[in-house]
Design an enzyme around this catalytic site. Structure first.
Site, PDB file in Angstrom:
ATOM      1  N   LYS A  13       0.693  -1.078   0.122  1.00 20.78           N
ATOM      2  CA  LYS A  13       0.212   0.009   0.061  1.00 20.78           C
ATOM      3  C   LYS A  13       0.958   1.152  -0.054  1.00 20.78           C
ATOM      4  CE  LYS A  13      -2.025  -1.214   3.810  1.00 20.78           C
ATOM      5  NZ  LYS A  13      -1.429  -2.605   4.222  1.00 20.78           N
ATOM      6  N   ARG A  89     -10.361   0.685   8.492  1.00 20.44           N
ATOM      7  CA  ARG A  89      -9.669  -0.789   9.197  1.00 20.44           C
ATOM      8  C   ARG A  89     -10.749  -1.778   9.755  1.00 20.44           C
ATOM      9  NH1 ARG A  89      -3.634   0.144   8.658  1.00 20.44           N
ATOM     10  NH2 ARG A  89      -2.621  -1.384   9.520  1.00 20.44           N
ATOM     11  N   ARG A 128      11.428  -5.292   5.055  1.00 23.03           N
ATOM     12  CA  ARG A 128      10.966  -3.649   4.870  1.00 23.03           C
ATOM     13  C   ARG A 128      12.046  -2.723   5.633  1.00 23.03           C
ATOM     14  NH1 ARG A 128       5.111  -1.983   5.234  1.00 23.03           N
ATOM     15  NH2 ARG A 128       5.221  -2.824   7.395  1.00 23.03           N
ATOM     16  N   ARG A 161      10.872  -0.755  11.157  1.00 24.09           N
ATOM     17  CA  ARG A 161       9.760  -0.791  12.154  1.00 24.09           C
ATOM     18  C   ARG A 161       9.846  -1.747  13.223  1.00 24.09           C
ATOM     19  NH1 ARG A 161       4.316  -0.076   8.447  1.00 24.09           N
ATOM     20  NH2 ARG A 161       3.556  -1.011  10.159  1.00 24.09           N
ATOM     21  N   ARG A 172      -1.076  -8.909  13.564  1.00 25.34           N
ATOM     22  CA  ARG A 172      -1.538  -7.982  12.357  1.00 25.34           C
ATOM     23  C   ARG A 172      -2.613  -8.746  11.313  1.00 25.34           C
ATOM     24  NH1 ARG A 172       3.768  -5.636  11.147  1.00 25.34           N
ATOM     25  NH2 ARG A 172       3.207  -4.419   9.605  1.00 25.34           N
TER      26      ARG A 172
END
Ligand code: ADP
Ligand code: AMP
Length: 215
Positions: A13, A89, A128, A161, A172
């Site tokens: 995203k 969400r 990431r 992160r 998640r």
């Protein structure tokens, strides 16, 4: 054009959002980015949100809804619309957003759903890396920076992160299945959803996103 981009953690995203913002001149509103910025600035909102985010849980709806409302009300330059990334969400958030946007120019024009098998997400999330200064997104394998640990765009250092761990990803994903999947169904019924195959190289995903938004 008011765009909503949805998809599991690591679906791509943020990567597509950076490209959409550049091409379509819309305001990027990423609730995850706003929370991270509030945390790093040590604000009351950041403190409230931190424990949920660190565990991979969703921040409670009343906190998130009022943050988005405040953010939208205080947008100075409205540009050509906005891109909501990571919000709504939950069904409660989708309904709160409907109430906020009813009779205004905030109505959603299109919902892009970044579709990807869950098995691919562990690799995406653990590899990431983000730029501390400009927020540019990299991946150690699929999208590395030219100089390891440094941002190509601004030269600042990259970080990982705190919630990009396998343990947090499991939580998640559960939150996504339980809370966010019903939101997808909600927008599907409204006829707004365009599904994008996100399990392709970045440039191919972008070509599909561009096509969906150009229509
Ligand atoms: P999200 O915002 O949905 O959590 P990101 O855009 O931050 O996802 O992408 C997660 C990670 O996967 C990042 O490291 C990014 O560079 C990488 N990535 C994004 N899209 C692709 C893709 N199509 N192929 C391979 N890696 C990708
Ligand atoms: P993201 O950057 O979208 O992956 O979001 C990181 C974390 O921020 C999530 O795991 C949640 O803890 C929190 N968060 C972001 N957006 C929302 C939202 N719309 N509702 C609740 N929590 C959110």
């Amino acid at each position: 054009m008011n765009i909503l981009i949805m998809g599991g953690p690591g679906a791509g995203k943020g990567t597509m959002s950076a490209k959409i913002v550049e091409k379509f001149n819309v305001n990027h509103i990423s609730t995850g980015d706003i929370f991270r910025s509030e945390i790093s600035n040590g604000t009351k909102l950041g403190l409230e949100a931190k424990s949920y985010i660190d565990e991979g849980k969703l921040v409670p709806d009343e906190i998130t809804n009022s943050m988005v409302k405040h953010y939208l009300e205080n947008l100075k330059d409205k540009k050509s619309g906005f891109l909501l990334d990571g919000y709504p969400r939950t069904l409660d958030q989708a309904k709160a957003f409907d109430a906020l946007s009813a009779g205004t120019d905030l109505a959603i024009s299109i919902v892009l759903v970044m579709d990807i098998p869950f098995e691919v997400l562990a690799q995406r999330v653990t590899g990431r890396r983000l730029c501390k200064e400009c927020g540019a997104i990299y991946h150690i394998e699929s999208n590395p920076s030219k100089q390891e640990g440094l941002c190509d765009k601004c030269g600042a250092s990259l970080y990982q992160r705190k919630d990009d761990t396998i343990e947090s990803l499991q939580v998640r994903l559960q939150e996504y299945q339980n809370q966010t999947q019903p939101v997808l169904d909600y927008y599907e019924k409204k006829g707004l959803v365009q599904t994008i195959d996100s399990n392709q190289p970045i440039e191919k995903v972008w070509a599909d996103v561009e096509k969906a938004l150009d229509q």
